[in-house]
Enzyme design. Structure first.
Site, PDB file in Angstrom:
ATOM      1  N   SER A 170       0.741  -1.047  -0.016  1.00 17.06           N
ATOM      2  CA  SER A 170      -0.067   0.263   0.098  1.00 17.06           C
ATOM      3  C   SER A 170       0.984   1.128  -0.096  1.00 17.06           C
ATOM      4  CB  SER A 170      -1.011   0.027   1.088  1.00 17.06           C
ATOM      5  OG  SER A 170      -1.738   1.072   1.049  1.00 17.06           O
TER       6      SER A 170
ATOM      7  N   ASP B 257      -9.567  -4.020  -6.180  1.00 23.38           N
ATOM      8  CA  ASP B 257      -8.796  -2.927  -5.465  1.00 23.38           C
ATOM      9  C   ASP B 257      -9.465  -1.642  -6.216  1.00 23.38           C
ATOM     10  OD1 ASP B 257      -7.498  -0.936  -4.042  1.00 23.38           O
ATOM     11  OD2 ASP B 257      -5.564  -1.990  -3.977  1.00 23.38           O
TER      12      ASP B 257
ATOM     13  N   HIS C  71      -8.408  -3.964  -1.491  1.00 28.42           N
ATOM     14  CA  HIS C  71      -7.205  -3.387  -1.253  1.00 28.42           C
ATOM     15  C   HIS C  71      -6.594  -4.109   0.187  1.00 28.42           C
ATOM     16  CE1 HIS C  71      -3.995  -0.750  -1.023  1.00 28.42           C
ATOM     17  NE2 HIS C  71      -3.970   0.013   0.170  1.00 28.42           N
TER      18      HIS C  71
END
Length: 379
Positions: free
Chosen positions: A149, A316, A349
């Site tokens: 991330s 995502d 995500h």
């Protein structure tokens, strides 16, 4: 103003002054980190993990802290990141409230918290701090740097700004620049915090914590961390068992609302709002193509590593799949053996935090293939 430091945390003192990309410098700053495994004689078996916005350095249990970490299923003896083979370092981001110096830390110049006097924070500052930890531990070249991330951004900045610091890279649900949708969501999160009267231009304390703003910010985040597919499969339109209160006509009615509320309440008192604002904005500012006239592909191609794997998830919406494909394409243009792996996980995500059946084999396979080069470093 509170820092939330897990047991077993270790610290690396950054050089003082520590210059920041957008101006200013930190004095007496430090980075929290934890380690697993043993460094080999040639110091060639080291892996660095750089994290997303909210995690601390405690990625997995270790002798200093036996509690499970946030990546417990991925890191440890015999696990995908096998600490019987690798020496692993996980750093807490500069600007965080989990042990590293950030807005909640004490400013040595005043004796009080930095608050909004903390210098403007960039992803590149976190990368420079991570590099300082690596070199401070006597490691000249990492076998691999892994970024999740926001950590995927930090890892790319690290590789660009510190050539030769790593031989390979795994980028998980990361990006080479922020996209408008992600910027828009984070802008709303920051606005929710800033509009809470208790925020008081960053001047709150534990008694006047901007809880409502942080709750809303966290709810917005959690919505984007998952996928519509997961929300539907997990909650559907199931309603809460309890009836709505007569004095709360628009209160919680569906199970998905209750889930978001519970998740937010568990988070709000465990993270400092000013740190959240600084880290969130640093992601919006990040653009690996900045020094190449905004050409992010040139920025990626300028990175020199041997091998890379960019992993993304089709569901995502926050760091969409095309961003990981772009990373692989750009690194490949620079001569790197870079692969792109799209996963079918329904969990959006946050899949790398929960879908270990998919992520585990991918990470293990990549690292296992690095073993010949790691042994060559020993020779």
């Amino acid at each position: 103003m509170t820092e939330f430091i897990p047991p077993g945390t270790r610290w690396f003192e950054l050089p003082s002054p520590f210059p920041m990309k957008r101006g200013g410098a930190l004095h007496g700053a430090r980075i929290a980190y934890e380690t697993w495994g043993e460094l080999d004689a040639a110091r060639g078996n080291a892996i660095l993990i750089v994290t997303g916005l909210s995690p601390d350095a405690h990625a997995a249990a270790n002798p200093g802290n036996p509690e499970p970490g946030w990546w417990e299923s991925m890191l440890g003896p015999g696990k995908p990141i096998d600490t019987d083979r690798w020496f692993v370092v996980c750093v807490n981001s500069l600007g965080s409230c989990k042990g590293s110096t950030g807005p909640a830390s004490i400013d040595p110049a005043t004796g009080g918290p930095y608050r909004l006097d903390f210098p403007e924070l960039s992803i590149e500052d976190g990368a420079d701090a991570a590099a300082a930890v690596v070199h401070g531990l006597g490691i000249q070249r990492l076998a691999c740097v892994i970024g999740n991330s926001m950590g995927g951004m930090t890892a790319l900045a690290l590789l660009q700004r510190h050539p030769g610091i790593a031989g390979s890279h795994i980028n998980i649900s990361g990006a080479a620049r922020a996209l408008p949708f992600s910027i828009a969501i984070r802008s709303l999160q920051r606005e929710a915090i800033r509009l809470d009267p208790n925020w008081d231009q960053g001047g709150y304390d534990d008694a006047t914590y901007p809880e409502s703003g942080m709750r809303m910010a966290r709810k917005l985040g959690v919505i984007t961390y998952r996928s519509a597919l997961e929300w539907d499969g997990r909650f559907g339109r199931v309603r809460l068992d309890s009836d709505r209160r007569d004095d709360d006509a628009f209160g919680l009615e569906f199970e998905v609302e209750s889930y978001l509320e519970g998740h937010a309440r568990r988070f709000v008192r465990r993270f400092d709002p000013n740190c959240y604002l600084y880290l969130s904005r640093s992601m919006d500012w990040f653009d690996l193509g900045e020094q190449f006239g905004g050409d992010v592909m040139r920025g990626l191609a300028a990175i020199r590593i041997d091998k890379a794997l960019a992993i993304g998830v089709r569901t995502d919406i926050l760091f969409p799949l095309q961003q990981q494909e772009q990373i692989a394409d750009g690194l490949r243009a620079g001569g790197c053996q870079a692969d792109f792996l799209p996963l079918e996980s329904p969990q959006g995500h946050d899949a790398f935090l929960v879908d270990f059946e998919r992520f585990g084999p991918a990470v293990r396979g990549f690292l296992d293939a690095l073993r010949p080069s790691a042994h060559a470093l020993k020779a």
